[in-house]
Design a protein around this motif. Structure first.
Motif, PDB file in Angstrom:
ATOM      1  N   UNK A 114       0.819  -1.205   0.000  1.00  0.00           N
ATOM      2  CA  UNK A 114       0.000   0.000   0.000  1.00  0.00           C
ATOM      3  C   UNK A 114       0.861   1.266   0.000  1.00  0.00           C
ATOM      4  N   UNK A 115       1.776   1.432   0.962  1.00  0.00           N
ATOM      5  CA  UNK A 115       2.642   2.620   0.908  1.00  0.00           C
ATOM      6  C   UNK A 115       3.571   2.635  -0.308  1.00  0.00           C
ATOM      7  N   UNK A 116       3.946   1.461  -0.789  1.00  0.00           N
ATOM      8  CA  UNK A 116       4.779   1.397  -1.990  1.00  0.00           C
ATOM      9  C   UNK A 116       4.032   1.994  -3.181  1.00  0.00           C
ATOM     10  N   UNK A 117       2.738   1.705  -3.240  1.00  0.00           N
ATOM     11  CA  UNK A 117       1.926   2.262  -4.317  1.00  0.00           C
ATOM     12  C   UNK A 117       1.857   3.770  -4.253  1.00  0.00           C
ATOM     13  N   UNK A 118       1.651   4.326  -3.063  1.00  0.00           N
ATOM     14  CA  UNK A 118       1.592   5.782  -2.921  1.00  0.00           C
ATOM     15  C   UNK A 118       2.899   6.434  -3.370  1.00  0.00           C
ATOM     16  N   UNK A 119       4.014   5.795  -3.047  1.00  0.00           N
ATOM     17  CA  UNK A 119       5.313   6.338  -3.444  1.00  0.00           C
ATOM     18  C   UNK A 119       5.460   6.340  -4.964  1.00  0.00           C
ATOM     19  N   UNK A 120       5.016   5.275  -5.597  1.00  0.00           N
ATOM     20  CA  UNK A 120       5.109   5.189  -7.052  1.00  0.00           C
ATOM     21  C   UNK A 120       4.174   6.193  -7.706  1.00  0.00           C
ATOM     22  N   UNK A 121       2.956   6.332  -7.171  1.00  0.00           N
ATOM     23  CA  UNK A 121       1.984   7.257  -7.755  1.00  0.00           C
ATOM     24  C   UNK A 121       2.451   8.710  -7.662  1.00  0.00           C
ATOM     25  N   UNK A 122       3.246   9.021  -6.649  1.00  0.00           N
ATOM     26  CA  UNK A 122       3.669  10.414  -6.445  1.00  0.00           C
ATOM     27  C   UNK A 122       5.068  10.707  -6.973  1.00  0.00           C
ATOM     28  N   UNK A 123       5.773   9.681  -7.453  1.00  0.00           N
ATOM     29  CA  UNK A 123       7.131   9.925  -7.966  1.00  0.00           C
ATOM     30  C   UNK A 123       7.419   9.175  -9.269  1.00  0.00           C
ATOM     31  N   UNK A 124       6.674   8.113  -9.551  1.00  0.00           N
ATOM     32  CA  UNK A 124       7.036   7.222 -10.647  1.00  0.00           C
ATOM     33  C   UNK A 124       6.501   7.638 -12.001  1.00  0.00           C
ATOM     34  N   UNK A 125       6.979   6.940 -13.017  1.00  0.00           N
ATOM     35  CA  UNK A 125       6.524   7.152 -14.382  1.00  0.00           C
ATOM     36  C   UNK A 125       5.225   6.387 -14.620  1.00  0.00           C
ATOM     37  N   UNK A 126       4.621   6.628 -15.752  1.00  0.00           N
ATOM     38  CA  UNK A 126       3.392   5.936 -16.100  1.00  0.00           C
ATOM     39  C   UNK A 126       3.620   4.427 -16.163  1.00  0.00           C
TER      40      UNK A 126
END
Length: 403
Positions: free
Chosen positions: A173-185
């Protein structure tokens, strides 16, 4: 074959549910729960109050309305085909498989997709069609009372060694938030493909929502079978009674939930009893909202055009649900406009209203020329494997003269 006339209140309720979904998704920044930049001019001091208020009024209710309407639509489809001497069960099974594929593809873009969940839950639900109303209501009662959660609560109260340890994907869950706020599409797509599915399904199970889903499906089926919404005027007192009764129960459950924290219980006991009680609260709140909306429709349908607009919005619910989620991800996620860091709950609510009005206007104009929304047509065409399925409405001679 004569086309079945649509029930306006069903489409309008579907539109109401979709309005709730876009509101809750926007203030949650489409499942980004990190705090926004406090220095942003679009982050206000009232944001926390706005967030909590919207969560109280909308959270868990829109999903419940959709679940009831899913069961309602299931019966209408099965019954209409049965009256024509056709067994629709295998076609409905294929329809759910198609919906699962559509929903799964959508879930790669947006983690919180509910389409693939409804599709998988809809497959065993096919067996309910042949059961009697009494049997269905008994099953629904057992499901809605949340027997699994109550059993865990019983263990928490009676077994001193019991430890409640729900599984939410080992930090996914927190990994997803990190990806959504920093990661590429592409990083978002890769995460949503598997890890996000684990998060969504384990959360849906452990919070009791999956069990409640089946119960709400059954409630919708029974309502359709009894024909309560096909003659609203005759049933207006029954609708009012359900609304008032559920309002009282809702308030009592809310009072109970508010007092749980003060009880001399362990944290596990408080958590499990709160989770079970919250599902009751959402159920009674949902039925109160639906009853109130139906009563407004009964007494105001000839005076207020709002219901026609809501019905148009609801008729294109699949198209609008998917498009609002895709647009929301682009607006809030970092690979898009990254508005999660700029908009607080208040301005996110304003954005939700703007999107709702825009989609409603598009739906109204689209349905003047077409029978189905784009995704509704595709789902129907794939269900019957008929891509020659007509969609564009034939213009009448009067319309041709006016043009």
């Amino acid at each position: 074959m004569k086309a079945q006339s649509r029930i306006v209140i069903i489409d309008a309720l579907r539109g109401l549910a979709l309005l709730g979904i876009i509101i809750i998704h926007c203030i949650e920044h489409f499942e980004i729960f990190k705090p926004s930049d406090p220095n942003s001019p679009f982050v206000l001091g009232i944001d926390a109050d706005v967030f909590e208020s919207v969560l109280f009024m909308v959270g868990g209710k829109a999903y419940s309305i959709f679940a009831i309407l899913f069961g309602y639509s299931f019966f209408i489809q099965m019954n209409n085909k049965a009256e024509q001497g056709k067994d629709f069960r295998f076609t409905f099974l294929w329809r759910m498989i198609v919906l699962f594929v559509i929903g799964f593809l959508h879930s790669i873009f947006y983690r919180g997709d509910i389409l693939h969940i409804y599709a998988l839950a809809g497959i065993p639900f096919i067996l309910s069609y042949s059961l009697s109303n009494r049997t269905l209501l008994v099953i629904a009662g057992l499901l809605l009372v949340q027997v699994p959660l109550l059993y865990l609560a019983y263990q928490a109260f009676t077994n001193p060694d019991f430890v409640y340890a729900p599984y939410y994907g080992d930090g996914y869950f927190p990994e997803g938030e990190e990806i959504y706020t920093t990661g590429s599409m592409w990083e978002v797509f890769e995460f949503n493909l598997y890890k996000a599915r684990v998060v969504v399904w384990t959360w849906t199970y452990h919070t009791g929502r999956l069990v409640q889903l089946f119960g709400l499906f059954i409630i919708g089926l029974v309502i359709a079978r009894k024909g309560y919404l096909t003659n609203l005027t005759a049933n207006r007192y029954r609708v009012a009674f359900v609304g008032y009764f559920c309002l009282i129960l809702m308030l009592l459950v809310k009072l109970y939930i508010s007092g749980i924290e003060s009880f001399d219980w362990t944290e596990d006991q408080k958590t499990l009893m709160t989770m079970a009680s919250q599902t009751y609260f959402n159920l009674f709140y949902t039925l109160t909202i639906c009853s109130g909306f139906i009563l407004l429709y009964i007494y105001g349908k000839d005076k207020v055009k709002l219901f026609d607009y809501m019905a148009a919005y609801g008729r294109m619910s699949l198209t609008n649900y998917m498009s609002q989620a895709i647009l929301g991800v682009i607006l809030f996620f970092q690979f898009g406009f990254g508005l999660w860091d700029d908009l607080g709950a208040t301005w996110s609510l304003v954005l939700a209203i703007v999107l709702f009005v825009t989609q409603t206007m598009i739906s109204v104009h689209w349905l003047r020329a077409y029978r189905y929304g784009p995704m509704e047509w595709l789902w129907r065409a794939l269900t019957y494997w008929d891509f020659n399925l007509p969609n564009k409405k034939e213009r009448t001679r009067v319309q041709e003269v006016l043009v």
